[in-house]
Motif scaffolding. Sequence first.
Motif: not given
Lengths: 302, 364
Positions: B71, B73, B137, B145
């Motif tokens: 993911e 970030s 989130v 995201l």
Amino acid sequence: MLTYLINGISLGSVYAIIALGYTMVYGIAKMLNFAHGDVIMVGGYASFCTMTYLGWPPALAVLFSMVVCTILGIVVERLAYKPLRNATSLAVLITAIGVSYFLQNAALLIWTSNPKVFPDIFASIPPLVIGHAEVAADGTQSGGIVISATTLITILVNIAIMVGLTLFTSKTKMGKAMRAVSEDKGAATLMGINVDFTISMTFAIGSGLAAIAGVLLCTAYPNLVPTTGAMPGIKAFVAAVFGGIGSIPGAMLGGILLGVIEIIARALVPSVPSDIFVFAVLIIVLLVKPSGLLGKQIREKV
Amino acid sequence: MAEEKMTKKKMSKASKNAFLNYGIVLAFFVIFQVLSSTGILSNSLKGQLIPVVSYMIMAVSLNLVVGISGELSLGHAGFMSIGAFTGVVVEAVILSNSPAAATLSKNLGLQILILVASIVAGAIIAGVAGVLIGIPVLRLNGDYLAIVTLAFGEIIKNLLYCLYIYIDDTGLHFSLDPTSLAGTTVLNGPMGATSIKKISIFAAGIVLLLVVLVIVQNLVNSRSGRAIMAIRDNRIAAEASGLHITKYKMMAFVTSSALAGAAGALYALNYSTIVPKKFDFNTSILILVFVVLGGIGNMTGALIAAAVLTVLPEMLRDFQDYRMLVYAIVLILVMLLTNNERVKVFLAGLFNKKKSKDDAKEVA
């Protein structure tokens, strides 16, 4: 209060124009063009330079910056995004961040970090006065509503773009091709649509609109720096998500609502940065209705 | 029988990699400790040692989210700043209550005690923030995201801009109003913390880095780590196999944010002044560059990239203006090259021997 509302709609109109670029690209290429905000900044600088250094009339300068941004949009798409059409979304997003950083730092080297003061291109147009307003010597107003020319023109330009784009996507061959590509790329290719060309066109239109947004933004907030586009870009993305990404009226609605929220929040709670409210809106929207206000619910396929 | 052998071999490969990383960190420590004690290291480089270690921790922890959990970030610096300012507050509170505060510079034991307390507190608070942020989130995917983590990073920065913390006789106070400041100011809104006692120690940073590596590498090689990677590779298939998606994603995200908080505390206590703006979007991107350049998911690469990219600009001062421009180009090129079919084929040819071995293993 009404003044805040109108200012909010004006700021929101700028967001809406930027959000259109995001939403169109996202709808068709299924990618988040992180560099879109920086195209705005390039548009701002392009029109600033032609007006200030070359003395071009504003209309010509705006046209020039649109051409510059359109070309920039196509070049970026060809060089950075096209090779990654089949890559993972993580790879595309990191590349887009790279492009955004490249544009910001290239601008930093060319124009330095000293803010450039953008000329007020609508200075010659008198503000619209509703009711009986009196402006005191210190700038405070009493009674009636005074709407500056910039505010008014921003809103009008926004409406014109909205109508034009809706007609374009529903009536012209190119617009129909765009919708077809966003529905189903494979099927569109089979129908004889040139998908690559359509995606390039989408980037071109989005970037051209970004140039207009850049000029409007810089007229309202005249300090032009290399990071001018970054925050409005992110906020416009928030607006696009708010309204439902992929939807043109959604981008418009999301942008205007976001602008109004930001201005009113700034007026009501001046001690807290208004960005907090903008991002809080994004988070709430994504939690409650991830597809946005006017977005379509997309089913996940296995 | 053959299967058993294979798993054994794989395990040993994973732990070999892990020990390679510990070795690199220890070698890095020994080399720089020797260099700085013999006076070869310039002062500006010496000042970079603790930031380098902090960035290494940041890179390893972000790699857990980006590389292992898959993911993106973009708000990692936000967790770092939570850890940093928590650490600063903890330090100030301890010092205001401790009679030994005056002799702090001579009292190494007290310094280490405060440092450990600050780092642990920073990690806990950042971990709690990770839980709070992770709940909304991690319901999202991909681009959404990324954008929401960015939004949270900005929210944290903006909140710190209007947060004022001070200590007076009645204790610690939090306020949103700058005029209420009284007693000893700990955090002064946008001005940040201005009277930090510098207590970070290079050796302590290295110990923290080793602890972080132990945590991350053991997590990655555990059952949970494999579950996290399964979710990364195919979420739907993993869910169908009965894996609890949110739980495992949360595990990676919260661990990562807690470690970032620890790095933040270490980083902040190396300076006398620290401002919230230090931990903005640019810092998040910088750490992302470390991870991408080191090879997404590769801890060794992240460590080396973080060290090289933090020290290199310090040595090439004239080059400073072009630094971010070069980073941007590197980011784009790495992405284009690693996703280019021809380059993939070329690299496969280059590592042909290794690859055919792997293939043979798969067949077996």
